[in-house]
Design an enzyme around this catalytic site. Structure first.
Site, PDB file in Angstrom:
ATOM      1  N   PRO A  10      53.546  38.289  42.669  1.00 38.93           N
ATOM      2  CA  PRO A  10      52.515  37.178  44.138  1.00 38.93           C
ATOM      3  C   PRO A  10      51.297  37.693  43.869  1.00 38.93           C
ATOM      4  O   PRO A  10      50.503  39.307  42.933  1.00 38.93           O
ATOM      5  CB  PRO A  10      53.749  38.711  44.915  1.00 38.93           C
ATOM      6  N   GLU A  11      50.418  37.250  44.278  1.00 43.25           N
ATOM      7  CA  GLU A  11      48.837  37.517  43.794  1.00 43.25           C
ATOM      8  C   GLU A  11      48.682  38.354  45.598  1.00 43.25           C
ATOM      9  O   GLU A  11      49.185  38.479  46.725  1.00 43.25           O
ATOM     10  CB  GLU A  11      48.098  35.830  43.247  1.00 43.25           C
ATOM     11  N   LYS A  51      46.488  44.228  43.450  1.00 38.12           N
ATOM     12  CA  LYS A  51      48.689  43.827  43.386  1.00 38.12           C
ATOM     13  C   LYS A  51      49.173  45.350  44.062  1.00 38.12           C
ATOM     14  O   LYS A  51      50.561  45.268  44.492  1.00 38.12           O
ATOM     15  CB  LYS A  51      49.127  43.534  42.055  1.00 38.12           C
ATOM     16  N   ARG A  91      50.821  34.874  29.958  1.00 40.09           N
ATOM     17  CA  ARG A  91      51.248  33.868  31.059  1.00 40.09           C
ATOM     18  C   ARG A  91      50.412  32.606  30.415  1.00 40.09           C
ATOM     19  O   ARG A  91      49.463  32.289  30.022  1.00 40.09           O
ATOM     20  CB  ARG A  91      50.479  34.531  32.637  1.00 40.09           C
TER      21      ARG A  91
END
Length: 269
Positions: free
Chosen positions: A2-3, A52, A258
């Site tokens: 999640p950002e 985060k 990523r």
């Protein structure tokens, strides 16, 4: 993972549901049993987010949660469902309207009770968060401007900038025509100021909507109504598809673990 907008939305929702009242805290799985016992039936002051990380303040003690790649919350009203599986932590309480509320946490990387000095040590490791009031983007630029590392990698470094993840990285760099491979020291102050201001706007919109939408209306296939999923992004997860601006196929490669997405023409290095 999640950002930052997701964490700020969670902090807002949990504060609205539970703050100012006692919270019944349990750990059906048992892994957080000691921490749950310490917090159980205490009044929640507030829940805040930085990047985060979530911080739920119960007086002198703070519950720190980092969702990591697999953590998630579910929530509801009334009686919660029977506990099943690896349910790390459950909150139950009375909402502001007098109805029962609950939230369940599963799969988090961190779920721990900390004292104030321990919270400060976490915060000291984090860069400025575009969603926090009075955050100073120039602090991030000082770190960026002194680095030979590619800006695409620096944006994923939470010690440089907190809360930005893979989607916002790809999208904000495209929106400003910045190659993700440009060394940080070649990102001038004016360009960074525009990127920071855009992140503030985009991430605030993410909190409101509960999703990330970065495209401008003129670059969507459908102009009116709700933004469809396939119209929401410029380059993220659009490998091989034509750039919405110039038509060049979007490219991808791995950067800092990523998948990175960019247009080789609009973001020429």
């Amino acid at each position: 993972m999640p950002e930052g907008h997701t964490l700020h939305r969670l902090a807002r929702d949990q504060s609205l549901a539970f703050a100012g009242r006692p919270v019944h805290v349990t750990s059906p799985q048992g892994r957080f049993a000691a921490g749950a016992a310490l917090l159980d039936d205490r009044v929640l002051d507030e829940v805040t987010a930085h990047g985060k990380h979530l911080f739920a303040c119960f007086g002198a003690d703070t519950l720190h949660v980092h969702l990591g790649l697999y953590g998630s919350y579910t929530a509801g009203t009334g009686s919660p469902p029977p506990p099943r599986g690896a349910l790390r932590m459950r909150w139950q309480g009375e909402g502001p309207d007098g109805l029962g509320v609950w939230t369940d946490l599963r799969g988090a990387t961190a779920c721990e009770v900390l004292a104030a000095p321990e919270v400060d040590r976490i915060l000291d490791r984090l860069g400025p968060d575009p969603l926090r009031p009075r955050s100073d983007g120039t602090v991030a630029h000082r770190r960026i401007a002194g680095s030979r590392t590619a800006i695409g990698a620096l944006l994923m470094d939470q010690s440089v900038l907190a809360g930005v993840g893979n989607v916002y990285r790809a999208e904000v760099l495209f929106r400003h025509g910045v190659s993700p491979f440009r060394p940080g020291r070649e990102v001038d102050a004016g360009t960074w100021a525009a990127v920071w201001a855009d992140l503030v706007v985009l991430m605030r919109a993410g909190v409101r909507m509960g999703r990330i939408v970065t495209t401008r209306p003129e670059h969507r296939t459908r102009r009116g109504g709700a933004v469809r999923r396939d119209d929401a992004h410029y380059v993220y997860r659009r490998t091989g598809l034509p750039c919405r601006v110039c038509g060049t196929p979007v490219q991808t490669q791995v950067m800092v673990g990523r998948n990175l997405y960019w247009c080789p023409v609009c973001q020429a290095f």
